[in-house]
Design an enzyme around this catalytic site. Structure first.
Site, PDB file in Angstrom:
ATOM      1  N   LYS A  51       0.688  -1.144   0.270  1.00 11.34           N
ATOM      2  CA  LYS A  51      -0.189  -0.309  -0.184  1.00 11.34           C
ATOM      3  C   LYS A  51       0.627   1.580  -0.090  1.00 11.34           C
ATOM      4  O   LYS A  51       0.347   2.476  -0.775  1.00 11.34           O
ATOM      5  CB  LYS A  51      -0.811   0.012   1.051  1.00 11.34           C
ATOM      6  N   GLN A  95      -4.191  -1.176   9.660  1.00 14.67           N
ATOM      7  CA  GLN A  95      -4.551  -2.791   8.740  1.00 14.67           C
ATOM      8  C   GLN A  95      -5.553  -3.349  10.256  1.00 14.67           C
ATOM      9  O   GLN A  95      -4.436  -3.790  10.970  1.00 14.67           O
ATOM     10  CB  GLN A  95      -2.822  -3.054   8.721  1.00 14.67           C
ATOM     11  N   ASP A 118     -11.029   2.744   3.957  1.00 14.11           N
ATOM     12  CA  ASP A 118     -11.574   1.241   4.019  1.00 14.11           C
ATOM     13  C   ASP A 118     -12.612   1.129   4.012  1.00 14.11           C
ATOM     14  O   ASP A 118     -13.205   0.576   3.005  1.00 14.11           O
ATOM     15  CB  ASP A 118     -11.100   0.629   5.224  1.00 14.11           C
TER      16      ASP A 118
END
Length: 283
Positions: A51, A95, A118
Site C-alpha cells: 500500500k 491494518q 477502508d
C-alpha cells in the site's frame, strides 16, 4: 475465456490518480494517507508495504505508524483521535487483524467516517446498504465492480452468487451487486449444498478463504468467476477457485495473484483522492 486482468486495469486507475494528484497539488493539497500497523504479523507487513509503495508511485503521501504488539487500545485510540483532527491527513487505515486485546469494532468506529478510506465505518456501511452515493466503499468489492465494468460486463439482471459473508468482502459485495441490479444469493462455508446455488449462477464471487472450494462440476458453461481468495499452498499463492479446471468453463475469470488484489489497492488510493477532493471543497 478471458482473464480479468487486475494488474492492467489497476494501472490505468493509478495513471488517472497521478493526474488527479497533480491537480490537487496545484491547489496546495497534498493527498495523505496514515497507515497504522500494530504488531508484527508478516502478512500485514506485506500488505502495508504494498500500500505504501502504491501511494508513493502515485504521488500520495503515506505516513506509517508502526506500533508494537503491546500497544494498548487506549494508546491506539489516542493516535486515531490525533489523526482525526489533523487537517493534513485525508485517510486513516488501521491494518487488520489487530492483536486480540484490542477490540477492532471500537477501533473502526473511532475513525472519522470522512477519513475512513477502508469503508468499514458503520456510517459508510449504512450509506452503501441504503444505496446513497458519496460514501467510501470497501476497497475489495469496489475494486471487483470496477474490474467487471472495465470488461463491459453488465451486472443488471445477472444471477449472482457471493461465497463468503464477511463484513470486509462478502456482505458489501452482495450489497453492491444488488445496487447494480443483480439478483444475489449469499453463501458461506456453512451452506449445506453450495453447488445448488453455484450451478445456476452467471456470476460467482468466491471469498471464503478455502483452497479449491469452487470446482468445475459446480459451475455452468459461460460463468463469470471472480476469485478473492488468498491462500498459500507450499509457499505458492492460490485462490479459492480450482482455476485450471474452472477456467475451461468460464467466460471470464480472475487469476490469483494479479486479479482482485491490485484492484483493492487501487480503490484505496481512489478513496484517498476522494477525501482530498472533499478537503479542497471545504477549504
Amino acid at each position: 475465456m478471458t482473464i480479468l486482468d487486475g494488474k492492467k486495469i489497476s494501472q490505468k486507475i493509478k495513471d488517472e490518480i497521478k493526474q488527479e494528484v497533480e491537480l490537487l497539488r496545484q491547489n496546495s493539497i497534498l493527498p495523505a494517507l496514515a497507515v497504522i500497523l500494530v504488531g508484527d504479523n508478516p502478512a500485514s507487513k506485506t500488505y502495508v508495504t504494498n500500500k505504501t509503495k502504491a501511494c508513493e508511485s502515485c504521488g500520495i503521501k503515506s505516513i506509517l505508524y508502526e506500533l508494537n504488539e503491546e500497544t494498548t487500545q487506549s494508546e491506539l485510540l489516542a493516535l486515531i483521535n490525533t489523526l482525526n483532527y489533523d487537517d493534513s491527513i485525508d485517510g486513516i487505515l488501521v491494518q487488520l487483524p489487530l492483536p486480540k486485546h484490542i477490540n477492532k469494532d471500537i477501533i473502526i468506529q473511532s475513525i472519522n467516517s470522512n477519513k475512513d478510506v477502508d469503508g468499514f465505518h458503520p456510517s459508510n456501511v449504512g450509506f452503501l446498504h441504503s444505496d446513497i452515493k458519496g460514501s467510501f466503499l470497501p476497497c475489495t468489492p469496489a475494486g471487483i465492480i470496477e474490474l467487471l465494468r472495465a470488461y463491459d460486463i453488465k451486472l443488471s439482471g445477472l444471477n449472482a452468487v457471493v461465497i463468503g459473508a464477511s463484513n470486509i468482502v462478502g456482505k458489501p459485495m452482495a450489497a453492491m451487486l444488488l445496487n447494480e441490479g443483480a439478483t444475489v444469493s449469499i453463501c458461506h462455508l456453512q451452506t449445506k449444498d453450495l453447488s445448488l446455488y453455484t450451478k445456476e449462477a452467471e456470476l460467482i464471487v468466491c471469498a471464503a478463504g478455502c483452497v479449491n472450494l469452487l470446482k468445475a462440476d459446480m459451475v455452468k458453461e459461460g460463468v463469470i468467476v471472480v476469485d478473492v481468495g488468498i491462500n498459500k499452498v507450499n509457499g505458492v499463492l492460490v485462490g479459492d477457485v480450482d482455476f485450471q479446471n474452472v477456467s475451461k468453463k468460464a467466460s471470464f475469470i480472475s487469476p490469483v495473484p494479479g486479479g482482485v488484489g491490485p484492484m483493492t489497492i487501487a480503490m484505496l488510493l481512489k478513496n484517498t483522492i476522494k477525501s482530498a477532493k472533499n478537503r479542497l471543497k471545504q477549504g
